[in-house]
Design a protein around this motif. Sequence first.
Motif, PDB file in Angstrom:
ATOM      1  N   CYS A  47       0.842  -1.194   0.000  1.00 46.33           N
ATOM      2  CA  CYS A  47       0.000   0.000   0.000  1.00 46.33           C
ATOM      3  C   CYS A  47       0.880   1.248   0.000  1.00 46.33           C
ATOM      4  CB  CYS A  47      -0.889  -0.019   1.239  1.00 46.33           C
ATOM      5  SG  CYS A  47      -1.974   1.386   1.395  1.00 46.33           S
ATOM      6  N   ASN A  48       0.668   2.145  -0.966  1.00 48.21           N
ATOM      7  CA  ASN A  48       1.421   3.398  -0.967  1.00 48.21           C
ATOM      8  C   ASN A  48       0.520   4.630  -1.006  1.00 48.21           C
ATOM      9  OD1 ASN A  48       0.604   3.459  -3.619  1.00 48.21           O
ATOM     10  ND2 ASN A  48       2.649   3.701  -4.466  1.00 48.21           N
ATOM     11  N   CYS A  61      -0.299   8.958   9.137  1.00 51.61           N
ATOM     12  CA  CYS A  61       0.160   7.909   8.229  1.00 51.61           C
ATOM     13  C   CYS A  61       1.681   7.954   8.104  1.00 51.61           C
ATOM     14  CB  CYS A  61      -0.448   8.088   6.855  1.00 51.61           C
ATOM     15  SG  CYS A  61      -2.237   7.955   6.839  1.00 51.61           S
ATOM     16  N   VAL A  62       2.299   6.792   8.304  1.00 54.95           N
ATOM     17  CA  VAL A  62       3.741   6.637   8.160  1.00 54.95           C
ATOM     18  C   VAL A  62       3.969   5.678   6.998  1.00 54.95           C
ATOM     19  CG1 VAL A  62       5.873   5.893   9.292  1.00 54.95           C
ATOM     20  CG2 VAL A  62       4.061   6.984  10.636  1.00 54.95           C
ATOM     21  N   PHE A  63       4.486   6.197   5.902  1.00 54.85           N
ATOM     22  CA  PHE A  63       4.728   5.377   4.713  1.00 54.85           C
ATOM     23  C   PHE A  63       6.143   4.831   4.753  1.00 54.85           C
ATOM     24  CE2 PHE A  63       1.101   7.872   3.525  1.00 54.85           C
ATOM     25  CZ  PHE A  63       0.328   6.977   2.794  1.00 54.85           C
ATOM     26  N   LEU A  64       6.270   3.513   4.516  1.00 54.57           N
ATOM     27  CA  LEU A  64       7.542   2.797   4.623  1.00 54.57           C
ATOM     28  C   LEU A  64       7.952   2.195   3.292  1.00 54.57           C
ATOM     29  CD1 LEU A  64       6.623   0.790   7.849  1.00 54.57           C
ATOM     30  CD2 LEU A  64       7.874   2.958   7.729  1.00 54.57           C
ATOM     31  N   ASP A  65       9.261   2.081   3.073  1.00 57.97           N
ATOM     32  CA  ASP A  65       9.735   1.377   1.888  1.00 57.97           C
ATOM     33  C   ASP A  65       9.876  -0.112   2.207  1.00 57.97           C
ATOM     34  OD1 ASP A  65      12.205   1.020   3.201  1.00 57.97           O
ATOM     35  OD2 ASP A  65      13.221   2.570   2.025  1.00 57.97           O
ATOM     36  N   SER A  66      10.391  -0.876   1.268  1.00 61.71           N
ATOM     37  CA  SER A  66      10.475  -2.334   1.438  1.00 61.71           C
ATOM     38  C   SER A  66      11.455  -2.749   2.530  1.00 61.71           C
ATOM     39  CB  SER A  66      10.862  -2.991   0.119  1.00 61.71           C
ATOM     40  OG  SER A  66      12.138  -2.520  -0.299  1.00 61.71           O
ATOM     41  N   GLY A  88       8.158   5.525  -3.575  1.00 61.83           N
ATOM     42  CA  GLY A  88       9.057   4.607  -2.882  1.00 61.83           C
ATOM     43  C   GLY A  88       8.432   3.828  -1.740  1.00 61.83           C
ATOM     44  N   ALA A  89       7.197   4.117  -1.394  1.00 69.01           N
ATOM     45  CA  ALA A  89       6.548   3.420  -0.273  1.00 69.01           C
ATOM     46  C   ALA A  89       5.944   2.102  -0.731  1.00 69.01           C
ATOM     47  CB  ALA A  89       5.468   4.300   0.342  1.00 69.01           C
ATOM     48  N   THR A  90       6.022   1.098   0.132  1.00 71.43           N
ATOM     49  CA  THR A  90       5.409  -0.203  -0.149  1.00 71.43           C
ATOM     50  C   THR A  90       4.403  -0.612   0.923  1.00 71.43           C
ATOM     51  OG1 THR A  90       7.202  -1.373   0.966  1.00 71.43           O
ATOM     52  CG2 THR A  90       7.432  -1.024  -1.421  1.00 71.43           C
ATOM     53  N   SER A  91       4.352   0.144   2.024  1.00 72.51           N
ATOM     54  CA  SER A  91       3.379  -0.132   3.079  1.00 72.51           C
ATOM     55  C   SER A  91       3.147   1.151   3.871  1.00 72.51           C
ATOM     56  CB  SER A  91       3.860  -1.260   4.005  1.00 72.51           C
ATOM     57  OG  SER A  91       5.003  -0.878   4.733  1.00 72.51           O
ATOM     58  N   VAL A  92       2.098   1.115   4.694  1.00 71.80           N
ATOM     59  CA  VAL A  92       1.775   2.283   5.511  1.00 71.80           C
ATOM     60  C   VAL A  92       1.352   1.826   6.901  1.00 71.80           C
ATOM     61  CG1 VAL A  92      -0.626   2.369   4.713  1.00 71.80           C
ATOM     62  CG2 VAL A  92       0.433   4.432   5.635  1.00 71.80           C
TER      63      VAL A  92
END
Length: 115
Positions: A47-48, A61-66, A88-92
């Motif tokens: 989820c991005n 919301c904190v967006f994280l990369d892989s 660049g985000a793959t999760s939140v």
Amino acid sequence: MARLFNQTQNKELLSGLKVADSAWLRLKGLLGTRELASDEALWIHACNSIHTFFMNYPIDCVFLDSKMRVRSLVPDVVPNRVVWPQWGATSVVELKSGRIRDLGLQVGDQLNVGS
């Protein structure tokens, strides 16, 4: 439930991390919940971007990369809004509104999940 840690700051962020790793759980998200407690969050995989349609409370919301590095921070997303895709985000991780500030999260922080 899992625990979320900030490896960069060497501290536990919260102890009530729920994981949305299936299609149904990602689709449902926080819909139908009344509010998050300060030590709760939802980690949505694959989820991005997010929306807050049909929600009754704001979230951070904190967006994280892989690699679980913080790519972007979007505080205080009120109901009926869209947060567009974050590069660049793959999760939140969705937190109670105000928690980004309270926890001192910053872009580039390395997070990890444990039990």
